[in-house]
Design an enzyme around this catalytic site. Structure first.
Site, PDB file in Angstrom:
ATOM      1  N   ASN A   1       0.849  -1.201   0.000  1.00 30.96           N
ATOM      2  CA  ASN A   1       0.000   0.000   0.000  1.00 30.96           C
ATOM      3  C   ASN A   1       0.890   1.258   0.000  1.00 30.96           C
ATOM      4  OD1 ASN A   1       1.015  -0.174   2.616  1.00 30.96           O
ATOM      5  ND2 ASN A   1      -0.766   0.869   3.442  1.00 30.96           N
TER       6      ASN A   1
ATOM      7  N   CYS B   1       1.997   3.589   2.042  1.00 28.50           N
ATOM      8  CA  CYS B   1       3.085   3.903   3.003  1.00 28.50           C
ATOM      9  C   CYS B   1       3.942   2.693   3.330  1.00 28.50           C
ATOM     10  CB  CYS B   1       2.465   4.537   4.239  1.00 28.50           C
ATOM     11  SG  CYS B   1       1.525   6.010   3.813  1.00 28.50           S
TER      12      CYS B   1
ATOM     13  N   GLU C   1       3.422  -0.277   4.689  1.00 27.83           N
ATOM     14  CA  GLU C   1       3.250  -1.166   5.835  1.00 27.83           C
ATOM     15  C   GLU C   1       2.413  -2.400   5.533  1.00 27.83           C
ATOM     16  OE1 GLU C   1       1.931   1.748   5.470  1.00 27.83           O
ATOM     17  OE2 GLU C   1      -0.124   1.878   6.219  1.00 27.83           O
TER      18      GLU C   1
HETATM   19  N1  UDP Z   1      -3.820   6.633   3.155  1.00 24.60           N
HETATM   20  C1  UDP Z   1      -4.382   7.206   2.031  1.00 24.60           C
HETATM   21  N2  UDP Z   1      -4.475   8.564   1.933  1.00 24.60           N
HETATM   22  C2  UDP Z   1      -4.031   9.384   2.906  1.00 24.60           C
HETATM   23  C3  UDP Z   1      -3.434   8.810   4.049  1.00 24.60           C
HETATM   24  C4  UDP Z   1      -3.353   7.432   4.152  1.00 24.60           C
HETATM   25  O1  UDP Z   1      -4.786   6.514   1.127  1.00 24.60           O
HETATM   26  O2  UDP Z   1      -4.167  10.608   2.766  1.00 24.60           O
HETATM   27  C5  UDP Z   1      -3.751   5.143   3.286  1.00 24.60           C
HETATM   28  C6  UDP Z   1      -2.467   4.543   2.828  1.00 24.60           C
HETATM   29  O3  UDP Z   1      -2.697   3.234   2.360  1.00 24.60           O
HETATM   30  C7  UDP Z   1      -1.668   4.491   4.103  1.00 24.60           C
HETATM   31  C8  UDP Z   1      -2.748   4.059   5.061  1.00 24.60           C
HETATM   32  O4  UDP Z   1      -3.890   4.781   4.629  1.00 24.60           O
HETATM   33  O5  UDP Z   1      -0.614   3.596   3.994  1.00 24.60           O
HETATM   34  C9  UDP Z   1      -2.491   4.322   6.500  1.00 24.60           C
HETATM   35  O6  UDP Z   1      -2.048   5.661   6.676  1.00 24.60           O
HETATM   36  P1  UDP Z   1      -2.285   6.413   8.040  1.00 24.60           P
HETATM   37  O7  UDP Z   1      -2.076   5.438   9.148  1.00 24.60           O
HETATM   38  O8  UDP Z   1      -1.467   7.653   8.058  1.00 24.60           O
HETATM   39  O9  UDP Z   1      -3.829   6.790   7.923  1.00 24.60           O
HETATM   40  P2  UDP Z   1      -4.858   7.385   8.988  1.00 24.60           P
HETATM   41  O10 UDP Z   1      -5.771   6.253   9.341  1.00 24.60           O
HETATM   42  O11 UDP Z   1      -4.089   7.937  10.138  1.00 24.60           O
HETATM   43  O12 UDP Z   1      -5.602   8.441   8.233  1.00 24.60           O
END
Ligand code: UDP
Length: 559
Positions: A260, A262, A264
């Site tokens: 994905n 980032c 992970e």
């Molecule tokens: N992600 C996305 N757009 C964003 C931020 C995150 O698509 O603007 C997705 C992406 O797959 C990333 C995952 O959400 O690897 C997790 O990111 P994060 O934990 O920062 O998301 P949060 O749940 O905090 O918004």
């Protein structure tokens, strides 16, 4: 940020939901899945439990769940991987699928290695192909146009295999050519390539269309290109193919070629994954971690995530099919740096790595235990018999994976805690809001400690606002300086030790940035990349202070 992004609005754009109502909406939607097996009385019990944990701030699910649960869109996952076929029809089909996913707040990863290189022949037209980098621009532009309805930016991960003939262009695309504003880039690196780098051997670039060798070059020359680019602008990152696939629970279904955005979450084509993160500082009692509470919460959240797989409105039928086959979920943590500060442990210390291992081991075992329990009630994931679990002596498992460490960019802001497993970025920093206003924020634990020591003076506040560093406070005891070190004062080895400690007990991968000071030489990045591979990490991202680069995530995490 909560108002702007997550709460329900009416057709005039007015916010019509309170934060409490939002959590109720989420808890109720996830408990809805319990009705299927346990009836409505059972559903009410779980709704209460989910709501209680959410209201106490013990965990949060990934953003799409907060935004979409119990609402018409109903798409709950943050992570997707889509296949890209080597045909014009195939490529544009994937562009369309990505658009549909971005609209719902999901992020997409792609392996572009199957596309024939630039300049290669196209049989049907007699013309020549423009290659993966060129087609990636189509994805980038489409993402830009959608902007996820202004709520959440579309995030993409573009991956190219280290043996693809266009790999050099790919590595340079963002840094030198200034392409892509909606992509993170990673090179898929194999053990074989790393051996050739170490032995200073040649490396073959292969045309994926027919398997023929297009060119050979020095493995070290290619590696150096990645190193220099990462040193200059934090991209590309590396993903380690063999490490990823050693952790593949269902090799019979295919190999991991992409993650994905980032990094992970490695996934097979069309798989998606729902994430959630425990808020570690909430599990501190006195100066101790309350392990029974942490384990109980981990189990509860796995149940929550497995329910999400039932009530999720999948954006594409292929995604529904692939995701339900393995039922992957990804429980992780946020606020690890805050936890260490509460325990008075420096981030860069062997004790911190021990805490990381112990915490993640406890979470992973409790999560697995719940997955086994759920399998007893609801059945194992359909691909279980073809998975690695029977050979490990497992008789049932509801989910092919249970743990993932997400960056928690937006979630950590909502919870007011440190992001994921990262150290504090700075003790005081200016945050640029969407309207370009700058606001100053001081870490609350540090402020409290200064007050305790009688050091919260105007002069110190000024010094702190300027440097952001604990070291700028005159008279601060040595131990406090260690405990309150921020990301750029921690060595690359310190960062990697924590990444590794968490990775040891994480089924999927770990989102982590290895920060380097501005003066770090190029060869340090070389060493970090080599060490990351030797340590068995699944991927590595470096970011040198002051180097260019507004990463997708940084943009995404703005309130
Ligand atoms: N992600 C996305 N757009 C964003 C931020 C995150 O698509 O603007 C997705 C992406 O797959 C990333 C995952 O959400 O690897 C997790 O990111 P994060 O934990 O920062 O998301 P949060 O749940 O905090 O918004």
């Amino acid at each position: 940020m909560l108002r702007r992004r997550y709460l329900i609005r009416d057709e005039k754009g007015r916010v019509v939901e309170t934060p409490e109502r939002m959590l109720q909406r989420v808890a109720r939607a996830m408990a809805g899945a319990e009705e299927i097996s346990g009836g409505s009385a059972e559903a009410r019990i779980w709704e209460k439990r989910f709501l209680s944990a959410l209201s106490q701030g013990l965990f949060l699910p990934n953003s799409p769940t907060l935004m979409n649960a119990g609402r018409p869109l109903g798409q709950l996952s943050a992570c997707f991987v889509l296949p890209v076929e080597d045909s014009l029809e195939g490529i544009f089909e994937t562009v369309k699928q990505a658009a549909i996913i971005h609209k719902t707040g999901g992020g997409t990863g792609f392996d572009f290695s199957g596309l024939r290189p630039a300049g290669d022949q196209v049989a049907s037209t007699g013309g020549i192909s423009s290659g993966p980098v060129s087609f990636m621009q189509v994805f980038d532009t489409a993402t830009e146009a959608i902007k996820q309805g202004g709520v959440r930016r579309g995030a993409n991960m573009g991956i190219l295999h280290v043996s693809h003939p266009d790999i050099e262009l790919f590595i340079r695309a963002k840094t030198e050519l200034d392409l892509f504003s909606n992509f993170n880039l990673s090179v898929m690196v194999t053990d074989e390539f790393m051996q050739k780098v170490r032995a200073d051997r040649d490396w073959d670039l292969i045309n994926p269309r027919n398997g023929s060798r297009v060119r050979k070059l020095k493995a070290r020359g290619l590696f150096e290109l990645m190193v220099e680019s990462a040193h200059g602008a934090g991209e590309p990152g590396l993903v380690f193919f063999d490490a990823l696939n050693r952790g593949n629970p269902t090799p019979a279904l295919g190999r991991f070629n992409a993650t994905n955005p980032c990094g992970e979450q490695p996934l097979l084509p069309y798989e998606s994954c729902n994430l959630a993160s425990l808020v570690l500082p909430r599990f501190v009692k006195g100066k101790q971690i309350n392990y029974p509470a942490l384990e109980e919460a981990a189990g509860l959240v796995v149940r929550f995530l497995d329910n999400a797989l039932e009530v999720n409105r999948f954006p594409l039928p292929q995604v529904k099919k692939a995701t339900r086959l393995t039922r992957k979920v990804g429980l992780g943590v946020m606020g690890f740096a805050d936890l260490l500060i509460a325990l008075n442990i420096p981030y860069e210390s062997s004790r911190a790595a021990q805490v990381a291992q112990k915490v993640m081991k406890a979470i992973n075992s409790a999560a697995r235990e719940m997955s086994r329990d759920l399998a007893r009630q609801r059945g194992s994931f359909p691909a279980f018999a073809k998975s690695v679990f029977p050979a490990q002596g497992e008789t049932r498992m509801r989910n092919a994976t249970v743990t993932t460490l997400a960056p928690t960019g937006a979630l950590s802001l909502l919870m007011g805690c440190s992001a994921g497993i990262e150290p504090l970025f700075a003790l005081s920093h200016k945050r640029r809001m969407l309207d370009d206003q700058l606001v100053n924020e001081v870490n609350p634990a540090f402020k409290a400690r200064l007050a305790e020591l009688g050091l919260d003076t105007l002069q110190n506040q000024k010094a702190l606002a300027q440097s952001g560093l604990a070291a700028s406070i005159a008279g601060l005891p040595f131990k406090d300086r260690e405990v309150f070190k921020s990301a750029h004062e921690i060595t690359a080895q310190g960062h990697m030790a924590i990444q590794r400690a968490f990775q040891l007990y994480t089924d999927n991968a770990v989102s982590k940035t290895v920060n380097l000071p501005a003066r770090a030489p190029v060869k340090e990045v070389w060493q970090v990349f080599e060490q990351a591979h030797a340590m068995g990490l699944k991927g590595i991202t470096v970011f040198r202070h002051g180097s260019r680069g507004r990463q997708v995530l940084e943009l995404a995490s703005l309130p």
